[in-house]
Design an enzyme around this catalytic site. Structure first.
Site, PDB file in Angstrom:
ATOM      1  N   CYS A  47       0.833  -1.207   0.000  1.00 11.07           N
ATOM      2  CA  CYS A  47       0.000   0.000   0.000  1.00 11.07           C
ATOM      3  C   CYS A  47       0.867   1.257   0.000  1.00 11.07           C
ATOM      4  O   CYS A  47       1.887   1.332   0.686  1.00 11.07           O
ATOM      5  CB  CYS A  47      -0.915  -0.008   1.217  1.00 11.07           C
ATOM      6  N   CYS A  51       0.593   4.562   7.078  1.00  9.47           N
ATOM      7  CA  CYS A  51      -0.037   4.383   8.399  1.00  9.47           C
ATOM      8  C   CYS A  51       0.936   3.596   9.296  1.00  9.47           C
ATOM      9  O   CYS A  51       1.310   2.466   8.971  1.00  9.47           O
ATOM     10  CB  CYS A  51      -1.364   3.646   8.245  1.00  9.47           C
ATOM     11  N   CYS A  54       0.561  -0.166  10.261  1.00  5.97           N
ATOM     12  CA  CYS A  54       0.056  -1.131   9.284  1.00  5.97           C
ATOM     13  C   CYS A  54       1.154  -1.958   8.616  1.00  5.97           C
ATOM     14  O   CYS A  54       2.067  -1.418   7.974  1.00  5.97           O
ATOM     15  CB  CYS A  54      -0.770  -0.421   8.220  1.00  5.97           C
ATOM     16  N   CYS A  91     -16.749  -9.171   5.589  1.00  7.78           N
ATOM     17  CA  CYS A  91     -16.068  -7.912   5.284  1.00  7.78           C
ATOM     18  C   CYS A  91     -14.851  -8.180   4.410  1.00  7.78           C
ATOM     19  O   CYS A  91     -14.032  -9.050   4.728  1.00  7.78           O
ATOM     20  CB  CYS A  91     -15.648  -7.246   6.601  1.00  7.78           C
ATOM     21  N   CYS A 124     -19.738  -6.044   3.894  1.00  8.11           N
ATOM     22  CA  CYS A 124     -19.006  -4.824   4.240  1.00  8.11           C
ATOM     23  C   CYS A 124     -17.726  -4.797   3.406  1.00  8.11           C
ATOM     24  O   CYS A 124     -17.132  -5.846   3.157  1.00  8.11           O
ATOM     25  CB  CYS A 124     -18.675  -4.878   5.735  1.00  8.11           C
ATOM     26  N   CYS A 184     -19.300   2.052   8.813  1.00  4.08           N
ATOM     27  CA  CYS A 184     -18.580   1.326   9.856  1.00  4.08           C
ATOM     28  C   CYS A 184     -17.308   2.119  10.100  1.00  4.08           C
ATOM     29  O   CYS A 184     -16.482   2.242   9.190  1.00  4.08           O
ATOM     30  CB  CYS A 184     -18.268  -0.092   9.379  1.00  4.08           C
ATOM     31  N   ARG A 256     -17.740  -3.215  17.931  1.00  6.56           N
ATOM     32  CA  ARG A 256     -17.018  -4.435  17.541  1.00  6.56           C
ATOM     33  C   ARG A 256     -15.679  -4.539  18.239  1.00  6.56           C
ATOM     34  O   ARG A 256     -14.834  -3.643  18.116  1.00  6.56           O
ATOM     35  CB  ARG A 256     -16.756  -4.456  16.022  1.00  6.56           C
TER      36      ARG A 256
HETATM   37  N1  SAM Z   1      -6.736   0.506   3.228  1.00  7.81           N
HETATM   38  C1  SAM Z   1      -8.011   0.644   3.803  1.00  7.81           C
HETATM   39  C2  SAM Z   1      -8.066   1.722   4.843  1.00  7.81           C
HETATM   40  O1  SAM Z   1      -7.028   2.084   5.381  1.00  7.81           O
HETATM   41  O2  SAM Z   1      -9.171   2.191   5.115  1.00  7.81           O
HETATM   42  C3  SAM Z   1      -8.572  -0.624   4.381  1.00  7.81           C
HETATM   43  C4  SAM Z   1      -7.724  -1.615   5.120  1.00  7.81           C
HETATM   44  S1  SAM Z   1      -7.059  -1.133   6.692  1.00  7.81           S
HETATM   45  C5  SAM Z   1      -6.029  -2.479   6.975  1.00  7.81           C
HETATM   46  C6  SAM Z   1      -8.394  -1.234   7.803  1.00  7.81           C
HETATM   47  C7  SAM Z   1      -8.179  -0.884   9.266  1.00  7.81           C
HETATM   48  O3  SAM Z   1      -7.506  -1.932   9.931  1.00  7.81           O
HETATM   49  C8  SAM Z   1      -7.382   0.341   9.635  1.00  7.81           C
HETATM   50  O4  SAM Z   1      -8.114   1.528   9.525  1.00  7.81           O
HETATM   51  C9  SAM Z   1      -7.024   0.060  11.079  1.00  7.81           C
HETATM   52  O5  SAM Z   1      -8.016   0.579  11.943  1.00  7.81           O
HETATM   53  C10 SAM Z   1      -7.007  -1.453  11.156  1.00  7.81           C
HETATM   54  N2  SAM Z   1      -5.635  -1.943  11.356  1.00  7.81           N
HETATM   55  C11 SAM Z   1      -4.690  -2.083  10.413  1.00  7.81           C
HETATM   56  N3  SAM Z   1      -3.540  -2.546  10.946  1.00  7.81           N
HETATM   57  C12 SAM Z   1      -3.756  -2.687  12.278  1.00  7.81           C
HETATM   58  C13 SAM Z   1      -2.949  -3.128  13.371  1.00  7.81           C
HETATM   59  N4  SAM Z   1      -1.675  -3.467  13.202  1.00  7.81           N
HETATM   60  N5  SAM Z   1      -3.499  -3.155  14.596  1.00  7.81           N
HETATM   61  C14 SAM Z   1      -4.798  -2.804  14.782  1.00  7.81           C
HETATM   62  N6  SAM Z   1      -5.601  -2.381  13.779  1.00  7.81           N
HETATM   63  C15 SAM Z   1      -5.096  -2.315  12.544  1.00  7.81           C
HETATM   64 FE1  SF4 Z   2      -2.821   1.213   3.415  1.00  7.00          FE
HETATM   65 FE2  SF4 Z   2      -2.731  -0.046   5.777  1.00  7.00          FE
HETATM   66 FE3  SF4 Z   2      -3.087   2.589   5.703  1.00  7.00          FE
HETATM   67 FE4  SF4 Z   2      -5.080   0.959   4.839  1.00  7.00          FE
HETATM   68  S1  SF4 Z   2      -4.274   1.113   6.931  1.00  7.00           S
HETATM   69  S2  SF4 Z   2      -4.314   2.849   3.837  1.00  7.00           S
HETATM   70  S3  SF4 Z   2      -3.841  -0.715   3.959  1.00  7.00           S
HETATM   71  S4  SF4 Z   2      -1.233   1.478   4.993  1.00  7.00           S
END
Ligand code: SAM
Ligand code: SF4
Length: 322
Positions: A47, A51, A54, A91, A124, A184, A256
């Site tokens: 990606c 973040c 992530c 989802c 979802c 959500c 959730r």
């Molecule tokens: N890329 C899209 C986005 O950012 O909206 C969808 C996928 S993203 C992985 C979805 C959510 O997963 C993030 O907004 C975050 O809240 C959660 N998430 C991702 N990595 C995480 C982690 N290491 N620990 C807890 N929650 C996590």
């Molecule tokens: Fe990309 Fe992860 Fe951020 Fe979603 S949470 S935008 S998958 S880096």
């Protein structure tokens, strides 16, 4: 609710707080149902966004193997398995900054949604940033809810992400609301934010119009290779407090208990359910991280006498009273 009200609730003695949240829960949700949602990563890793939590960000070396967009038949196989295991919500998540109408990948996702929506589960998706056109098409294809988390307070957000802004998140959420899909939207605890940041996040969420239908509370899963790899977990009672305040601020929302549940004891999870959580992510995998085994979850819910929504008792029976 405003910040001062949320803070007053949060700072009460714990048992007073969870007694109140329990009363709100019983008022708005009949019985003791805990919805089981299954989560599938349909496009993994690589990606463009940074973040800090992530494992799927291309900015960090996390050892995660990238996977292209999953073919529709594989998505269907996973969806049928989830339904057979008792999930009533499915989802699908993609590691994208966002997606635009007219691209082949968007059309492929729409096709998957059309098929999955025939299975009788709530559908979802979480695909990153979208605008009004994408939202409309997703709704037409059969999406129940669009997940797009604000993750933390507006003030703390820039510490966690630099490639997009908190305002960008809100713009997508507005497009989802306009389309008629449910929102959500929730966040993560344990990023290094303060308790006040968590309440500011709840303040933003509780002022959404319409209110979010579903609020995932994720506990950070500290992923090796990310900047937050060494973050300590938050205390279980801080989590319970937050869930209780979420239930009071958003009495009609599904709260959730999402990522990081594998780290919680059974007793800790029970307290979260008592405080107002009424949904779990279910299935052995959570996008890219481990989740408690489905069998263990079924056993826990049975032991707690939390009636589980079965396929013959679909989510339509849930009651939201005014
Ligand atoms: N890329 C899209 C986005 O950012 O909206 C969808 C996928 S993203 C992985 C979805 C959510 O997963 C993030 O907004 C975050 O809240 C959660 N998430 C991702 N990595 C995480 C982690 N290491 N620990 C807890 N929650 C996590
Ligand atoms: Fe990309 Fe992860 Fe951020 Fe979603 S949470 S935008 S998958 S880096």
């Amino acid at each position: 609710m405003n910040f001062a009200d949320l803070k007053r609730l949060y700072d009460q003695p714990l048992f007073d707080l969870i007694s109140q949240s329990r009363a709100a829960h019983l008022q708005h949700w009949r019985g003791e149902q805990v919805q089981r949602c299954s989560l599938l990563s349909i496009k993994t890793g690589g990606c463009s966004e940074d973040c800090a939590y992530c494992a799927q960000s291309a900015h960090y070396s996390t050892g995660l193997e990238r996977e292209d967009l999953m073919p529709v038949d594989e998505i269907m196989t996973a969806a049928k398995r989830a339904r057979a295991q008792g999930a009533t919500r499915f989802c699908m998540g993609a590691a994208w900054r966002g997606v635009r109408e007219g691209t082949p990948k968007f059309e492929q996702v729409l096709e998957a949604i059309r098929e999955v929506s025939q299975l009788g589960m709530e559908v979802c998706v979480t695909l990153g940033q979208i605008g009004p056109n994408e939202a409309r098409r997703l709704k037409e294809a059969g999406v129940t809810a669009y997940n797009h988390n604000i993750d933390t307070s507006p003030e703390f957000y820039p510490e966690i992400v630099s490639t997009h802004t908190f305002a960008d998140r809100l713009t997508t959420i507005a497009a989802v609301q306009e389309s008629g899909m449910s929102v959500c939207c929730g966040g993560i605890v344990g990023l290094g934010e303060s308790p006040n940041d968590r309440l500011r996040m709840l303040e933003v969420l509780s002022n959404f119009d319409p209110a979010p239908e579903s609020v995932p509370i994720n506990c950070l899963m500290a992923m090796p290779g990310t900047p937050l790899a060494e973050q300590p977990p938050i205390d279980i009672f801080d989590l319970v407090r937050l869930i209780a305040v979420t239930r009071l601020a958003l009495p009609k929302a599904r709260v959730r208990l999402a990522a990081g549940r594998a780290r919680l004891s059974r007793e800790g999870q029970a307290l979260c359910f008592f405080a107002g959580a009424n949904s779990i992510f279910y299935g052995d995998k959570l996008l890219t991280a481990e989740n408690p085994a489905a069998d263990a979850d079924r056993a826990l819910l049975r032991q707690l006498d939390l009636a589980v929504e079965a396929e013959e008792n679909p989510p339509a029976v849930r009651e939201i009273s005014d």
